[in-house]
Design a protein around this motif. Structure first.
Motif, short mmCIF file in Angstrom:
data_model
loop_
_atom_site.label_atom_id
_atom_site.label_comp_id
_atom_site.label_asym_id
_atom_site.label_seq_id
_atom_site.Cartn_x
_atom_site.Cartn_y
_atom_site.Cartn_z
N GLY A 44 48.28 64.14 -32.63
CA GLY A 44 48.09 63.08 -33.60
C GLY A 44 47.55 63.65 -34.91
O GLY A 44 47.24 64.83 -35.01
N LYS A 45 47.44 62.79 -35.89
CA LYS A 45 46.97 63.22 -37.21
C LYS A 45 45.58 63.83 -37.14
O LYS A 45 45.33 64.86 -37.74
CB LYS A 45 46.99 62.02 -38.16
CG LYS A 45 46.60 62.39 -39.57
CD LYS A 45 46.68 61.21 -40.51
CE LYS A 45 46.25 61.64 -41.90
NZ LYS A 45 46.32 60.53 -42.85
N ALA A 46 44.67 63.20 -36.41
CA ALA A 46 43.30 63.71 -36.33
C ALA A 46 43.28 65.11 -35.73
O ALA A 46 42.63 66.02 -36.25
CB ALA A 46 42.42 62.77 -35.51
N GLU A 47 44.03 65.30 -34.63
CA GLU A 47 44.07 66.61 -33.98
C GLU A 47 44.67 67.66 -34.91
O GLU A 47 44.16 68.78 -35.02
CB GLU A 47 44.86 66.53 -32.68
CG GLU A 47 44.85 67.82 -31.89
CD GLU A 47 45.59 67.72 -30.57
OE1 GLU A 47 45.77 68.76 -29.94
OE2 GLU A 47 45.99 66.61 -30.17
N SER A 48 45.75 67.30 -35.59
CA SER A 48 46.40 68.24 -36.51
C SER A 48 45.46 68.64 -37.65
O SER A 48 45.38 69.81 -38.01
CB SER A 48 47.67 67.62 -37.10
OG SER A 48 48.64 67.46 -36.11
N GLN A 49 44.76 67.67 -38.21
CA GLN A 49 43.85 67.96 -39.32
C GLN A 49 42.67 68.82 -38.86
O GLN A 49 42.27 69.75 -39.56
CB GLN A 49 43.34 66.66 -39.95
CG GLN A 49 44.41 65.89 -40.70
CD GLN A 49 44.98 66.69 -41.85
OE1 GLN A 49 44.26 67.31 -42.63
NE2 GLN A 49 46.29 66.70 -41.95
N LEU A 50 42.13 68.53 -37.68
CA LEU A 50 41.04 69.35 -37.16
C LEU A 50 41.50 70.78 -36.93
O LEU A 50 40.81 71.74 -37.27
CB LEU A 50 40.48 68.75 -35.87
CG LEU A 50 39.62 67.53 -36.04
CD1 LEU A 50 39.35 66.86 -34.70
CD2 LEU A 50 38.31 67.88 -36.72
N GLU A 78 41.91 79.04 -38.93
CA GLU A 78 41.66 80.31 -39.60
C GLU A 78 40.44 81.02 -39.02
O GLU A 78 40.47 82.21 -38.74
CB GLU A 78 41.45 80.05 -41.10
CG GLU A 78 40.99 81.25 -41.88
CD GLU A 78 40.83 80.94 -43.36
OE1 GLU A 78 40.02 81.64 -44.00
OE2 GLU A 78 41.50 80.03 -43.88
N TYR A 79 39.37 80.27 -38.81
CA TYR A 79 38.13 80.88 -38.32
C TYR A 79 38.22 81.22 -36.84
O TYR A 79 37.62 82.21 -36.40
CB TYR A 79 36.94 79.97 -38.63
CG TYR A 79 36.80 79.82 -40.12
CD1 TYR A 79 36.24 80.85 -40.88
CD2 TYR A 79 37.28 78.70 -40.78
CE1 TYR A 79 36.16 80.75 -42.25
CE2 TYR A 79 37.19 78.59 -42.16
CZ TYR A 79 36.63 79.63 -42.89
OH TYR A 79 36.55 79.53 -44.25
N LEU A 121 48.46 84.37 -30.43
CA LEU A 121 49.12 83.12 -30.05
C LEU A 121 48.80 82.75 -28.60
O LEU A 121 48.53 81.58 -28.30
CB LEU A 121 50.64 83.26 -30.20
CG LEU A 121 51.18 83.03 -31.60
CD1 LEU A 121 52.60 83.56 -31.71
CD2 LEU A 121 51.13 81.57 -31.96
N ARG A 122 48.83 83.72 -27.71
CA ARG A 122 48.52 83.46 -26.28
C ARG A 122 47.09 82.95 -26.12
O ARG A 122 46.85 82.01 -25.37
CB ARG A 122 48.70 84.73 -25.46
CG ARG A 122 50.12 85.00 -25.10
CD ARG A 122 50.21 86.11 -24.06
NE ARG A 122 51.45 86.84 -24.26
CZ ARG A 122 51.55 88.15 -24.42
NH1 ARG A 122 50.48 88.91 -24.37
NH2 ARG A 122 52.72 88.71 -24.59
N GLU A 123 46.16 83.59 -26.80
CA GLU A 123 44.75 83.16 -26.70
C GLU A 123 44.58 81.73 -27.21
O GLU A 123 43.87 80.93 -26.60
CB GLU A 123 43.86 84.10 -27.51
CG GLU A 123 43.74 85.49 -26.95
CD GLU A 123 42.68 85.61 -25.88
OE1 GLU A 123 41.83 84.72 -25.76
OE2 GLU A 123 42.72 86.61 -25.16
N LEU A 124 45.22 81.42 -28.33
CA LEU A 124 45.13 80.07 -28.88
C LEU A 124 45.76 79.06 -27.92
O LEU A 124 45.22 77.97 -27.71
CB LEU A 124 45.81 80.00 -30.24
CG LEU A 124 45.10 80.78 -31.36
CD1 LEU A 124 46.00 80.90 -32.57
CD2 LEU A 124 43.76 80.14 -31.71
N GLU A 125 46.89 79.43 -27.32
CA GLU A 125 47.56 78.55 -26.37
C GLU A 125 46.68 78.26 -25.16
O GLU A 125 46.61 77.14 -24.67
CB GLU A 125 48.87 79.17 -25.92
CG GLU A 125 49.71 78.25 -25.06
CD GLU A 125 51.07 78.84 -24.76
OE1 GLU A 125 51.33 79.13 -23.58
OE2 GLU A 125 51.86 79.03 -25.70
N ALA A 146 43.68 72.91 -27.08
CA ALA A 146 43.65 72.16 -28.34
C ALA A 146 44.10 72.99 -29.54
O ALA A 146 44.54 72.44 -30.54
CB ALA A 146 42.26 71.61 -28.59
N LEU A 147 44.01 74.31 -29.44
CA LEU A 147 44.37 75.16 -30.58
C LEU A 147 45.74 75.80 -30.44
O LEU A 147 46.12 76.64 -31.25
CB LEU A 147 43.30 76.24 -30.79
CG LEU A 147 41.95 75.69 -31.24
CD1 LEU A 147 40.89 76.79 -31.18
CD2 LEU A 147 42.04 75.09 -32.62
#
Length: 141
Positions: free
Chosen positions: A24-30, A36-37, A54-58, A62-63
């Protein structure tokens, strides 16, 4: 397009979520605000290559994001001199570009880490009702 005819449009990218469960919009904006950080934080123990990031974020859930998001971000971090790159041979394919924090990148990450708890607590202040306040209080504040 006529019913029953195939589309020539490229297939939409998958997000790893069930159909109809796009962020959703809230999740995308967060995600945009902190990605970046989080990427910088993943490099604090040493150099990483793009697919590894990419694997770590997956794995975080949520990221999870796509190559189309991470690689432009890495390019910007490089232009901003927050990371530097080097090429290394790989035992399982072509050489890989590794990204490593610079001193400026470490400073940016340290600044974010310093600010984040207060920011998180300020948001939580509005989202989490204080202890002892019941929902039947009529919403008075």
């Amino acid at each position: 397009m006529e019913p029953g005819k195939a589309s020539n449009r490229p297939a939409e990218k998958t997000t790893g979520k069930p159909p109809g469960k796009a962020p959703g919009k809230a999740e995308s904006q967060l995600r945009k605000g902190v990605l970046e950080y989080c990427v910088l934080a993943l490099m604090q123990d040493g150099p990483r290559y793009g697919v590894e990031l990419l694997r770590e974020l997956e794995q975080s859930g949520a990221l999870a994001t796509s190559q189309g998001t991470v690689y432009p971000l890495l390019s910007r971090l490089r232009r901003d001199e927050l990371v530097e790159t080097s090429w290394r041979e790989s035992t399982s394919g072509p050489p890989r570009r590794y990204y490593e924090l610079t001193d400026a990148g470490r400073a940016a990450l340290a600044e974010f880490a310093r600010i984040w708890p207060g920011f998180r607590d300020a948001v939580d202040h509005f989202l989490v009702p204080p202890q002892g306040r019941s929902e039947s209080s009529g919403g008075e504040r």
